[in-house]
Design an enzyme around this catalytic site. Structure first.
Site, PDB file in Angstrom:
ATOM      1  CG  ASP A 151      -2.121   0.608   0.956  1.00 43.27           C
ATOM      2  OD1 ASP A 151      -2.582   1.419   0.128  1.00 43.27           O
ATOM      3  OD2 ASP A 151      -3.144   0.369   1.644  1.00 43.27           O
ATOM      4  CG  ASP A 206      -9.437   2.149  -0.773  1.00 51.98           C
ATOM      5  OD1 ASP A 206      -8.598   2.160  -1.697  1.00 51.98           O
ATOM      6  OD2 ASP A 206      -9.370   2.088   0.371  1.00 51.98           O
TER       7      ASP A 206
HETATM    8  C1  GLA Z   1      -6.255   1.438   1.747  1.00 51.61           C
HETATM    9  C2  GLA Z   1      -6.179   0.343   0.520  1.00 51.61           C
HETATM   10  C3  GLA Z   1      -7.225  -0.619   0.765  1.00 51.61           C
HETATM   11  C4  GLA Z   1      -7.091  -1.126   2.006  1.00 51.61           C
HETATM   12  C5  GLA Z   1      -6.891  -0.149   2.985  1.00 51.61           C
HETATM   13  C6  GLA Z   1      -6.164  -0.775   4.222  1.00 51.61           C
HETATM   14  O1  GLA Z   1      -7.078   2.414   1.499  1.00 51.61           O
HETATM   15  O2  GLA Z   1      -6.356   0.961  -0.968  1.00 51.61           O
HETATM   16  O3  GLA Z   1      -7.152  -1.482  -0.474  1.00 51.61           O
HETATM   17  O4  GLA Z   1      -5.934  -2.118   1.855  1.00 51.61           O
HETATM   18  O5  GLA Z   1      -6.050   0.687   2.525  1.00 51.61           O
HETATM   19  O6  GLA Z   1      -6.203   0.025   5.442  1.00 51.61           O
END
Ligand code: GLA
Length: 396
Positions: A151, A206
């Protein structure tokens, strides 16, 4: 002759290892990865009990037989680093440790994945891998990790490409074949540099479990997106995807409750025609039959997993009515007729939209109905319900 033999042997050895490493690159994620990830449904509520139950359910539900392989624990499995800098799994929720959990998953014939972050902290404030990349990669390999989602939180002024390249080098040095999932939200256009660094890269912020609309994060940053908003952001990225390196429009929300069954069918059809990684994000222990039917649909999954690895293009848009088309390895086309509107819509696809001559006769097959619709000349039309798709193959 005698003196040349060692040189010859060294050359043969080097060629051999080059072939092995090329082969290794091509065989990892040669089709879009399929699996399950904890984040969309469980967030930080992860534990070894949950993961074991999900692995059991992956097999019992037929998901494994349908092609799903990876069980990936997202954020919150890690709590701290020990005195030697080793990453420590949460002892309360993972008392048996990650090696034992990976062994359990492997014994089911599945593969095991973990999450970390290129910055100092993960998005939930757990320790990130910044400065510990090689140590972490060695640890993952020792635990038996097969997939790493990496990430982009707490990265301050870090350069994305070089940050991901460091972990790429660390994974290579670990000696284990680990699928590398770049999760940098598309900020620095990873499709331009991701091939050769990772096997898949997120193209957007997301996903959220709804048909459309975007939400700002609580801190005011932009954004999480509805399914069709993510879809729109895939236009123009088609040529960057291929075997071993995929655009990732984020994980599936199918079965999480925020959309209708028809909307989930559309979501799954679109991800399949996009050649997207199919990472389920629902509770596999408790799936309604209609959700299981979507996630395990053989003919739709075959479109996603087509060995040519080409991503669909939007070939027609008429207001809320759209046609998406993907070239399959045998020269036929997969087609999604998408109705984004609130009323029934008549959607047509012309053979010319698909790159075929208009006079051609082609067999049309409805994938969700698993039914041949017969031969058509020049075009195919269907009435598509609101927020729904009709998905067909067209074979000359
Ligand atoms: C980010 C990523 C998500 C998830 C969260 C976890 O937002 O894009 O897919 O992994 O972190 O905290």
């Amino acid at each position: 002759m005698k003196r040349r033999a060692p040189i010859l042997l060294a050359a043969i050895f080097m060629l051999g290892s080059l072939a092995v490493s090329l082969d290794h690159e091509q065989s990892l994620a040669s089709t879009p990865p399929m699996g399950w990830n904890s984040w969309n449904k469980f967030g930080c509520n992860v534990s070894e009990d949950l993961i074991r139950q999900i692995a059991d359910a992956m097999v019992a539900s037929g998901m494994k037989d349908a092609g799903y392989q990876y069980i990936v624990i997202d954020d919150c499995w890690q709590v701290e680093r020990d005195g030697n800098g080793n990453i420590v799994a949460d002892p309360k929720h993972f008392p048996s440790g990650m090696k034992a959990l990976a062994d359990y998953v492997h014994a089911k014939g599945l593969k095991f994945g973990l999450y970390s972050d290129a910055g100092t902290k993960t998005c939930q404030g757990r320790p990130g891998s910044r400065g510990y990349e090689f140590q972490d990669a060695r640890q993952y390999a020792a635990w038996g990790v097969d997939y790493l989602k990496y990430d982009w939180c707490s990265t301050s002024t870090q350069d994305a490409r070089s940050s991901y390249e460091i972990m790429r080098a660390a994974l290579d040095a670990s000696g284990r074949a680990i699928v590398f999932s770049i999760c940098e939200w598309g900020n620095s256009r990873p499709w331009l540099w991701g091939k050769g660094v990772g096997n898949l890269w997120r193209t957007t912020g997301d996903i959220t479990d709804k048909w459309e609309g975007k939400n700002k994060w609580p801190n005011g940053d932009c954004c999480s997106y509805g399914m069709t908003d993510i879809l729109d952001q895939q236009v123009g990225l088609e040529s960057f995807a291929g075997p071993g390196h995929w655009n990732d429009p984020d994980m599936l929300e199918v079965g999480n409750g925020g959309m209708t069954v028809a909307e989930y069918r559309a979501h799954f059809s679109l991800w399949a025609i996009l050649a997207a990684p199919l990472i389920a994000g629902n509770d596999l222990r408790d799936m309604k039959p209609e959700i299981r039917e979507i996630l395990t649909h053989k003919e739709v999954i075959a479109v996603d997993q087509d060995p040519a690895g080409s991503q669909c293009r939007r070939v027609r848009k008429n207001g809320n009515l759209e046609v998406w088309s993907k070239v399959l390895q045998d020269g036929s086309r997969a087609v999604v007729l998408l109705n984004r509107g609130a009323a029934d819509g008549e959607i047509s696809v012309l053979w010319e939209d698909l790159g075929y001559p208009a006079h051609l006769s082609a067999g049309v097959r409805d994938l969700w109905q698993s039914k041949d619709l017969g031969g058509r000349k020049g075009m195919f039309s269907a009435t598509v319900a609101p927020h729904s798709v009709v998905m067909v193959t067209v074979k000359p």
